[in-house]
Design an enzyme around this catalytic site. Structure first.
Site, short mmCIF file in Angstrom:
data_model
loop_
_atom_site.label_atom_id
_atom_site.label_comp_id
_atom_site.label_asym_id
_atom_site.label_seq_id
_atom_site.Cartn_x
_atom_site.Cartn_y
_atom_site.Cartn_z
N GLN A 53 0.85 -1.19 0.00
CA GLN A 53 0.00 0.00 0.00
C GLN A 53 0.89 1.24 0.00
O GLN A 53 1.70 1.44 0.91
CB GLN A 53 -0.92 0.02 1.22
CG GLN A 53 -1.90 1.18 1.17
CD GLN A 53 -2.88 1.16 2.32
OE1 GLN A 53 -2.71 1.89 3.28
NE2 GLN A 53 -3.92 0.31 2.21
N CYS A 83 -6.57 7.36 4.30
CA CYS A 83 -6.03 7.63 5.63
C CYS A 83 -6.37 9.05 6.06
O CYS A 83 -6.08 10.01 5.33
CB CYS A 83 -4.51 7.43 5.65
SG CYS A 83 -3.76 7.76 7.26
N LYS A 122 -7.58 2.25 -2.17
CA LYS A 122 -8.33 2.18 -0.91
C LYS A 122 -8.81 3.58 -0.57
O LYS A 122 -8.04 4.53 -0.60
CB LYS A 122 -7.47 1.64 0.23
CG LYS A 122 -8.27 1.41 1.51
CD LYS A 122 -7.43 0.74 2.59
CE LYS A 122 -8.33 0.30 3.75
NZ LYS A 122 -8.99 1.42 4.43
N GLY A 196 -15.28 -1.89 10.67
CA GLY A 196 -16.17 -2.44 11.70
C GLY A 196 -16.61 -3.87 11.48
O GLY A 196 -17.62 -4.29 12.05
N ARG A 218 -8.40 -4.11 12.35
CA ARG A 218 -8.17 -4.14 13.80
C ARG A 218 -8.59 -5.46 14.44
O ARG A 218 -7.94 -5.96 15.34
CB ARG A 218 -8.92 -2.99 14.46
CG ARG A 218 -8.50 -1.62 13.95
CD ARG A 218 -7.11 -1.24 14.39
NE ARG A 218 -6.54 -0.22 13.51
CZ ARG A 218 -5.35 0.34 13.67
NH1 ARG A 218 -4.60 -0.01 14.70
NH2 ARG A 218 -4.90 1.24 12.82
#
Length: 290
Positions: A53, A83, A122, A196, A218
């Site tokens: 990336q 980001c 992204k 999420g 995450r």
């Protein structure tokens, strides 16, 4: 996933899942081209398939970085336009690029001209007050016209000022319906959703509406063993972890750490990624402390 998905983390995650696609943390094109390219591009062959990336907004620098990454053996070049870090925005890349879709298109074109690898993007569904559907639809349309066939979309907008990167992962509400509408409007693109996703039911929900994949960040870092269930539940062929038990993963990582430390790597750079291996298990706190 800055400071998380370095090469040691990716080697560890590959022991848990043989076929997920791994992504590097965002690496600036300038660091690769003007700095120690070998340091930034290095990875273990076991990591395949692995995407790099890139961060940047200069088509020439991004093309040069893409050329070096291709020579190093990566499987995909991914441009970060999502980001929300203020430091990243000050460098004119990350989520602020959503406001300049034609520049992103130029960057994609420049990279595609020097590599046979897929060049993907992204992004988010909006930035600041630009969160109407037409904004993200037009962004995707312009960049797709430049030859980008795959978009990884975090289903939240980003605030470029006033929220930390951590808060930008939780405060803006998730709006997966925006990505679902993109699916309907761009049937020929590969669309991957991010944000999420923490349950197998959540993954199935996105597949049920025709999305091509999910990106998990995450959750995979805090509870990496969960990836073994994802592999078995969603990848054809009934695959099993490369290492069948947590203890076997630890043994494999001990061998890896010995090898790395023999070349000058600090043990902490490897071991810190294993803190979540026993997440939710008896003795997890003792494991983390040790």
């Amino acid at each position: 996933m800055m400071d998380c998905t370095d090469r040691h983390c990716r080697y560890f995650l590959r022991l848990l899942s043989p076929r997920i696609r791994l992504y590097t943390e965002m690496i600036t094109a300038a660091a690769i081209v003007r700095g120690d390219a070998r340091r930034w591009l290095r990875f273990d062959p076991a990591e395949h398939p692995v995407a790099i990336q890139l961060g940047g907004s200069d088509p020439g620098l991004l093309a040069a970085a893409a050329r070096l990454a291709t020579a190093e053996g990566y499987d995909e070049i991914n441009l970060n336009a999502g980001c929300p870090s203020e430091r990243v925005s000050e460098g004119a890349f990350g989520a602020c690029l959503m406001k300049s879709p034609r520049l992103v298109a130029e960057c994609v074109s420049a990279m595609r001209a020097v590599t046979p690898l897929p060049v993907t993007v992204k992004t988010r569904i909006g930035v600041d007050d630009r969160d109407d559907y037409g904004f993200v639809r037009d962004f995707v349309g312009v960049v797709a016209a430049a030859g980008c066939d795959t978009f990884v979309i975090h289903a939240r907008k980003a605030y470029l000022a006033g929220l930390s990167p951590r808060a930008n992962r939780t405060v803006p509400p998730l709006r997966p319906e925006v990505v679902y509408q993109l699916r309907r409007d761009f049937p020929g693109l590969e669309l991957i959703i991010n944000g999420g996703i923490e349950t197998e039911a959540g993954i199935r929900q996105h597949f049920a509406v025709g999305l091509d994949g999910v990106m998990i960040g995450r959750k995979a870092y805090s509870d990496p063993w969960w990836l073994t269930a994802v592999d078995q539940g969603f990848l054809a062929g009934g695959v099993t972890p490369v290492q069948g038990t947590r203890a076997a993963v630890v043994e494999a990582m001990v061998a890896y750490a010995r090898r790395e430390c023999g070349t000058g790597t600090r043990l902490h750079h490897v071991s810190r990624h294993l803190l979540g291996l026993y997440h939710g298990q008896p003795g997890a706190r003792t494991w983390r402390r040790a």
